[in-house]
Design a protein around this motif. Structure first.
Motif, PDB file in Angstrom:
ATOM      1  N   THR A 136       0.858  12.882  -7.617  1.00  0.00           N
ATOM      2  CA  THR A 136      -0.159  13.813  -7.147  1.00  0.00           C
ATOM      3  C   THR A 136      -0.605  13.470  -5.736  1.00  0.00           C
ATOM      4  N   TYR A 137      -0.800  12.180  -5.500  1.00  0.00           N
ATOM      5  CA  TYR A 137      -1.310  11.748  -4.209  1.00  0.00           C
ATOM      6  C   TYR A 137      -0.267  10.863  -3.564  1.00  0.00           C
ATOM      7  N   ARG A 138      -0.131  10.972  -2.269  1.00  0.00           N
ATOM      8  CA  ARG A 138       0.654   9.964  -1.581  1.00  0.00           C
ATOM      9  C   ARG A 138      -0.299   8.890  -1.085  1.00  0.00           C
ATOM     10  N   GLY A 139       0.264   7.913  -0.427  1.00  0.00           N
ATOM     11  CA  GLY A 139      -0.604   6.845   0.064  1.00  0.00           C
ATOM     12  C   GLY A 139      -0.772   5.791  -0.991  1.00  0.00           C
ATOM     13  N   SER A 140      -1.652   4.865  -0.705  1.00  0.00           N
ATOM     14  CA  SER A 140      -1.816   3.712  -1.570  1.00  0.00           C
ATOM     15  C   SER A 140      -2.325   4.159  -2.931  1.00  0.00           C
ATOM     16  N   GLY A 141      -1.700   3.633  -3.979  1.00  0.00           N
ATOM     17  CA  GLY A 141      -1.991   4.106  -5.326  1.00  0.00           C
ATOM     18  C   GLY A 141      -3.125   3.360  -5.985  1.00  0.00           C
ATOM     19  N   LEU A 142      -4.345   3.544  -5.469  1.00  0.00           N
ATOM     20  CA  LEU A 142      -5.472   2.847  -6.085  1.00  0.00           C
ATOM     21  C   LEU A 142      -5.760   3.435  -7.454  1.00  0.00           C
ATOM     22  N   SER A 143      -5.776   2.586  -8.468  1.00  0.00           N
ATOM     23  CA  SER A 143      -6.148   3.027  -9.807  1.00  0.00           C
ATOM     24  C   SER A 143      -7.653   2.901  -9.982  1.00  0.00           C
ATOM     25  N   HIS A 144      -8.159   1.697  -9.816  1.00  0.00           N
ATOM     26  CA  HIS A 144      -9.599   1.518  -9.952  1.00  0.00           C
ATOM     27  C   HIS A 144     -10.056   0.205  -9.336  1.00  0.00           C
ATOM     28  N   VAL A 145     -11.355   0.123  -9.138  1.00  0.00           N
ATOM     29  CA  VAL A 145     -11.990  -1.105  -8.658  1.00  0.00           C
ATOM     30  C   VAL A 145     -12.941  -1.563  -9.750  1.00  0.00           C
ATOM     31  N   ALA A 146     -12.878  -2.853 -10.065  1.00  0.00           N
ATOM     32  CA  ALA A 146     -13.751  -3.416 -11.093  1.00  0.00           C
ATOM     33  C   ALA A 146     -14.812  -4.291 -10.426  1.00  0.00           C
ATOM     34  N   PHE A 147     -16.043  -4.120 -10.867  1.00  0.00           N
ATOM     35  CA  PHE A 147     -17.157  -4.913 -10.341  1.00  0.00           C
ATOM     36  C   PHE A 147     -17.704  -5.813 -11.442  1.00  0.00           C
ATOM     37  N   VAL A 148     -18.151  -6.994 -11.034  1.00  0.00           N
ATOM     38  CA  VAL A 148     -18.707  -7.956 -11.987  1.00  0.00           C
ATOM     39  C   VAL A 148     -20.191  -7.675 -12.204  1.00  0.00           C
ATOM     40  N   THR A 149     -20.633  -7.789 -13.437  1.00  0.00           N
ATOM     41  CA  THR A 149     -22.055  -7.812 -13.734  1.00  0.00           C
ATOM     42  C   THR A 149     -22.332  -8.998 -14.654  1.00  0.00           C
ATOM     43  N   ASP A 150     -23.578  -9.427 -14.724  1.00  0.00           N
ATOM     44  CA  ASP A 150     -23.885 -10.484 -15.685  1.00  0.00           C
ATOM     45  C   ASP A 150     -24.559  -9.911 -16.927  1.00  0.00           C
ATOM     46  N   ASP A 151     -24.696  -8.574 -16.985  1.00  0.00           N
ATOM     47  CA  ASP A 151     -25.269  -7.946 -18.176  1.00  0.00           C
ATOM     48  C   ASP A 151     -24.701  -6.541 -18.311  1.00  0.00           C
ATOM     49  N   ILE A 152     -23.623  -6.436 -19.063  1.00  0.00           N
ATOM     50  CA  ILE A 152     -22.890  -5.164 -19.123  1.00  0.00           C
ATOM     51  C   ILE A 152     -23.761  -4.047 -19.684  1.00  0.00           C
ATOM     52  N   PHE A 153     -24.619  -4.375 -20.653  1.00  0.00           N
ATOM     53  CA  PHE A 153     -25.388  -3.306 -21.282  1.00  0.00           C
ATOM     54  C   PHE A 153     -26.481  -2.794 -20.347  1.00  0.00           C
ATOM     55  N   ALA A 154     -27.082  -3.733 -19.588  1.00  0.00           N
ATOM     56  CA  ALA A 154     -28.065  -3.304 -18.583  1.00  0.00           C
ATOM     57  C   ALA A 154     -27.386  -2.477 -17.498  1.00  0.00           C
ATOM     58  N   ALA A 155     -26.148  -2.887 -17.139  1.00  0.00           N
ATOM     59  CA  ALA A 155     -25.417  -2.142 -16.118  1.00  0.00           C
ATOM     60  C   ALA A 155     -25.108  -0.731 -16.607  1.00  0.00           C
ATOM     61  N   VAL A 156     -24.699  -0.610 -17.873  1.00  0.00           N
ATOM     62  CA  VAL A 156     -24.398   0.716 -18.427  1.00  0.00           C
ATOM     63  C   VAL A 156     -25.659   1.572 -18.432  1.00  0.00           C
ATOM     64  N   GLU A 157     -26.765   0.957 -18.830  1.00  0.00           N
ATOM     65  CA  GLU A 157     -28.020   1.706 -18.883  1.00  0.00           C
ATOM     66  C   GLU A 157     -28.373   2.262 -17.496  1.00  0.00           C
TER      67      GLU A 157
END
Lengths: 635, 635
Positions: free
Chosen positions: A517-538
């Motif tokens: 679909t896209y040319r160029g660099s095939g970025l899928s995703h970027v992952a970020f660190v949190t120390d509290d996943i549930f607070a981050a989701v909220e």
């Protein structure tokens, strides 16, 4: 030292192969017999072509099933050898590879073999050529280099030497220390191949899965070190049978091959415990030490810029500044920095712009940026110079294998930071004085995941190992609903920089579709660190970020498989958080946003107890959920 | 009998899989646990979806690593089982597959295992479900169906039966006769898979290379026969882990799967030496006996028609007649017939015409055309009816997997021949009374070679086995300069009809390029038999046919490898004739014309001494010569 490659290692006609091999920098080639047979000219034509290119023909190969045969067969084989020696004169090479007999009826009689190899050596001497004898790992009687060397040693004729091959040695776990027992001048030639560890028949493994040193799992550097310790003064020569290489672009494969030999020399030199090698080895500037991503940079246009800015704002990023001389905006949260580049005359626009959202550059924090740059270019990766405004910092950068840019940034205690130098920074965000819970929950980039074309994986692994000094983890094969995806992670020794490389084996996986679909660099995703996943989701939900819905059955299975504190699985289910646990009890919690443009997405991860992976076991459920999301809900 | 398939066998989301499985004709499915986990609805939703489709959920699988465990682990495992049994109620199935423990620490104590399986059986009874126990070929302690059956027999509980799997049995060479010792009502379920013979780790083999029965090398029919002899009344269920199937179109794979079960039933029924099966089996009309190709038919347009006609004329064909009602011309030489179809409103024009030269149909001489037609349609292949003029013969025909047509023609001693009925035949060619040497040297079609898309090979093999009753030979992997080509020949038992199927593994081989360039049926070449290859070459050259130039080095190598009469190699070199010799001394001489449109070409072959192959060893030199020809001469 001399660097060589067998013509079988790259795709194309012989003419195409030789041109690409020379362009890559090799000193010489092994002419694989089939390439000669298929060439529509004479051996003398090949000789001339190589001479014109400045390529030495270092070896002709293979000559099969010579030794351990009946008297009648020996006469035939000597006659066959005579013809090939004559051909070698025309070809202009004086060395032939004789590989050990694989016939079921080969005679297991060392005295007989010594006699027969002796006759071959005498014939070679008369013809003014040399014979190298190599043990194939699947040879009927002779299947280890130690055995081959005992036979060669017993013949004791200067026209006969032993040929060592890292694959035949390392694939069967043959010890490498006894290599030191062989005098260097009795080693006629050294062939180099790496391979991923596989549980399979060694012949099939050898014929289809070899790869360049550094791309596989073998201790090729240890092997090379032992060879160098003997005083061997001949070339290292790549001999790679690889189904992917047979179909890949000739020039790119040859270039990777040459780099892989440079990398091998560096690794072998580091291994060195024996006296210094008698051969000059490639010694690039040392690899960097890393301290994380500096930023990742997206090429945007007037359509994608506001949408992407909004997505990052929703994810808790604040607009931190504008570039002094370019249409470039900086977004930050914790130690994570995102750059949106809307320049219309830039590399980004020319290369990626018209194709929608693309990752056009990544910047890495290293101890010495200039040294990494020197290292990268010494391996033949292309340097890049961009437009630099007054007082802006010159950032050393090279092109990654897909043409995107990799910047190297070092800490300079007495100078303004890169951002201070190049950007007009906004005043601190209004919430900077607020509690952490009110600020963004994302602390830094954990990893970046790239979608690559099929067969590009080896090229990228070599790039990150050679330039960045990264380690590569074993590959995973991940089922997407429409095919398989091969995934391999590379990382800095300290884990501060991690990149996951995904290559689709099939045409219709989401990985392949994103590249279609896209040319160029095939970025899928970027992952970020949190120390509290549930607070981050909220927090994400409070800002209306749409999370990828995970099927409820996934959580029922989690509950059946693991013990959890009461309510934990419900909490994960409600938050669409995926889960993995390692053998030591380390835990991994992760959650995905929905895709933008059916492609790019964000991940938030929390690591506990030293968990060091990427939740690869959950990739299939993520891929299936994304596919179902695209196809419309099904219930 | 009941026909089933595991959801893992086809690509797509679960919703797509179930729809395709039902459309293919299956009675039921095995729900593979991952498909349930990834489904964005509840187990009850799956139950309803299957009920709406009329699909029975015959099995839920797999439940792993239950038996041979510590007391603590057993309690956990029973708890895990309890949860899955509850899930099965929601799902609406009463049978679960428990596969033997593969953990390194599984306890090798049959008494313990009998006790633990007994506890599982009691739990199952309480929950109103049944457990089937299956030995994985790589199980740590239990790895043969005979062992699994001994354990199940010792437990002796109606809620516990044994599950048989043809792969786990045949891959490790487990004898199949002892299956007869198992009472049919103690066999809980039977899984079916074939596979090509491979020298590799059995787990990897199982996970990536299984295929439908008839597509591989196993004696699946013998296995099925033994199962039926026990009085087993459950389904045969396909469980196929195949990397290609994971990426192939869902509906086509499911349809092939269903056909493969029909084919298996027919083959098993023929095997029958035990009492007649208690289950009704699929019994299609018998396969045909063959007596050669009737004709092959090209779709042509105003540009390609005269060019192709000229090529066949140069090759010694004469214009033999014109169709009575269509713009169709017949060319003949010996018993070889070529039809050029220039109809603009025909199937050919609609489907293939705008894409240049294409093979649009092939006609086969069989003993009973109507019966083959019935056979083909009973396997679900699509019938075709064309326009038939007055007094013209109605020729039964079906669509081959690529949409081209296959006609079946039988001999009718008391009627006009097909050509007499449908064509206005020209008077005999003027040279018909001349000596053979002056006529064309080509006697009949030896074989036709088709270029197929990657992953289409299995579909075609099944088609030719099921409809034509052909045998399939082992596959060859052929190196093209730009990648690998997988090649497999199918043929009638008497060898009168032979078809070679080539599928490219890579995107840029000549096989792949021919399919990229042209749509429609991927004809590579047609080979004709001669009894004197050198005379045939002379005749072709006299008519200015351009032969594919074979590199001279090929002949130097031939001379080194074989003994030839004096002058023979020179003769072959001058004529560009390739050579192969089999272990019994049978010889194969063959020569190729240059390609038309960079694609289609002719081959002339001579077989002596019972040589039964196709000179596959020479395919690489031919592919390289064609590539060099396209790239321009290189010397």
């Amino acid at each position: 030292m001399l660097r060589s490659i067998a013509t079988v290692s790259v795709s194309g006609t012989l003419v195409e192969k030789l041109a690409a091999i020379r362009a890559a920098g090799f000193d010489g080639v092994e002419i694989f017999e089939n390439d000669l047979l298929y060439f529509d000219g004479s051996p003398a034509d090949i000789r001339k072509r190589c001479a014109d290119l400045g390529l030495q023909i270092m070896l002709f190969q293979p000559f099969r099933d010579f030794e351990g045969v009946s008297k009648e067969r020996l006469a035939q084989n000597l006659n066959r050898a005579q013809r090939k020696f004559e051909l070698m004169h025309e070809l202009g090479t004086d060395l032939v590879l004789v590989c050990s007999n694989v016939n079921a009826n080969a005679i297991a009689d060392d005295a007989l073999i010594v006699d027969q190899l002796g006759q071959l050596a005498l014939l070679a001497e008369r013809e003014g050529v040399r014979v190298g004898f190599e043990a194939l790992a699947w040879g009927k009687h002779v299947n280890s280099y130690r055995h081959a060397w005992r036979l060669v040693d017993a013949v004791d004729h200067p026209s006969l030497g032993v040929i060592l091959d890292s694959f035949h040695t390392l694939s069967v776990g043959d010890p490498i220390d006894p290599i030191a027992d062989i005098p260097g001048d009795r080693i006629a030639f050294v062939q180099i191949a790496d391979a991923p560890l596989q549980k399979m028949d060694v012949l099939e493994w050898s014929r289809h899965y070899r790869c360049f040193p550094g791309q596989g799992d073998f201790d090729v550097a240890g092997f090379a070190d032992r060879v160098l310790a003997t005083g061997y003064r001949g070339p290292f020569s790549l001999e790679i049978f690889n189904d992917g290489f047979r179909a890949a672009p000739t020039a790119a494969t040859a270039a990777d091959g040459y780099r892989s030999l440079l990398y091998l020399e560096e690794q072998a030199a580091r291994r060195r415990v024996a006296p210094a090698a008698q051969q000059p080895l490639f010694t690039p500037p040392a690899p960097p030490s890393h301290s994380g991503f500096q930023f990742i940079e997206f090429a945007v246009d007037s359509t994608s810029a506001p949408r992407l800015a909004q997505r990052f704002a929703e994810a808790g990023f604040h607009a931190a500044g504008r570039h002094r001389s370019k249409d470039v905006t900086l977004y930050q949260q914790g130690d994570a920095s995102i750059v949106l580049n809307a320049e219309t005359d830039s590399f980004a626009s020319g290369f990626f712009h018209t194709h929608g959202l693309s990752l056009c550059a990544s910047a890495f924090q290293v101890d010495d940026a200039a040294r990494v740059f020197e290292r990268a270019t010494s391996f033949g990766y292309a340097p890049f110079s961009g437009r630099v405004g007054p007082n802006e910092r010159v950032v050393p950068s090279v092109r990654a294998p897909d043409g995107s840019l990799h910047y190297f940034v070092d800490a300079r205690p007495d100078e303004p930071t890169l951002y201070e130098a190049d950007f007009v920074l906004n005043p601190p965000a209004p919430d900077a004085t607020h509690s952490k819970a009110e600020q963004g929950r994302l602390e830094r980039i954990d990893h970046v995941c790239l979608n690559l074309p099929a067969d590009a994986l080896d090229t990228w692994v070599l790039y990150f190992k050679a330039v960045f000094g990264f380690e590569a983890e074993p590959a995973w094969l991940l089922p997407d609903p429409y095919g398989l995806v091969r995934s391999r992670a590379v990382r800095s020794a300290d884990g501060s920089v991690r990149i996951v490389l995904n290559a689709s084996q099939d045409a219709h996986t989401s990985v392949a579709e994103s590249l279609n679909t896209y040319r160029g660099s095939g970025l899928s995703h970027v992952a970020f660190v949190t120390d509290d996943i549930f607070a981050a989701v909220e927090q994400l939900r409070a800002r209306d970020v749409r999370l990828l819905k995970i099927p409820p059955n996934y959580y029922d299975d989690l509950e059946a498989r693991y013990d959890f504190p009461d309510g934990m699985v419900t909490k994960m289910r409600d938050a669409h958080v995926l889960y993995d646990r390692d053998a030591q009890g380390g835990e991994f919690f992760h959650v995905y946003t929905e895709q933008m443009d059916g492609r790019f997405f964000l991940e938030v991860v929390q690591r506990t107890g030293g968990y060091d992976g990427y939740g690869a076991v959950n990739a299939p459920v993520r891929l299936a959920a994304q596919a179902q999301r695209k196809n419309g809900s099904t219930t």
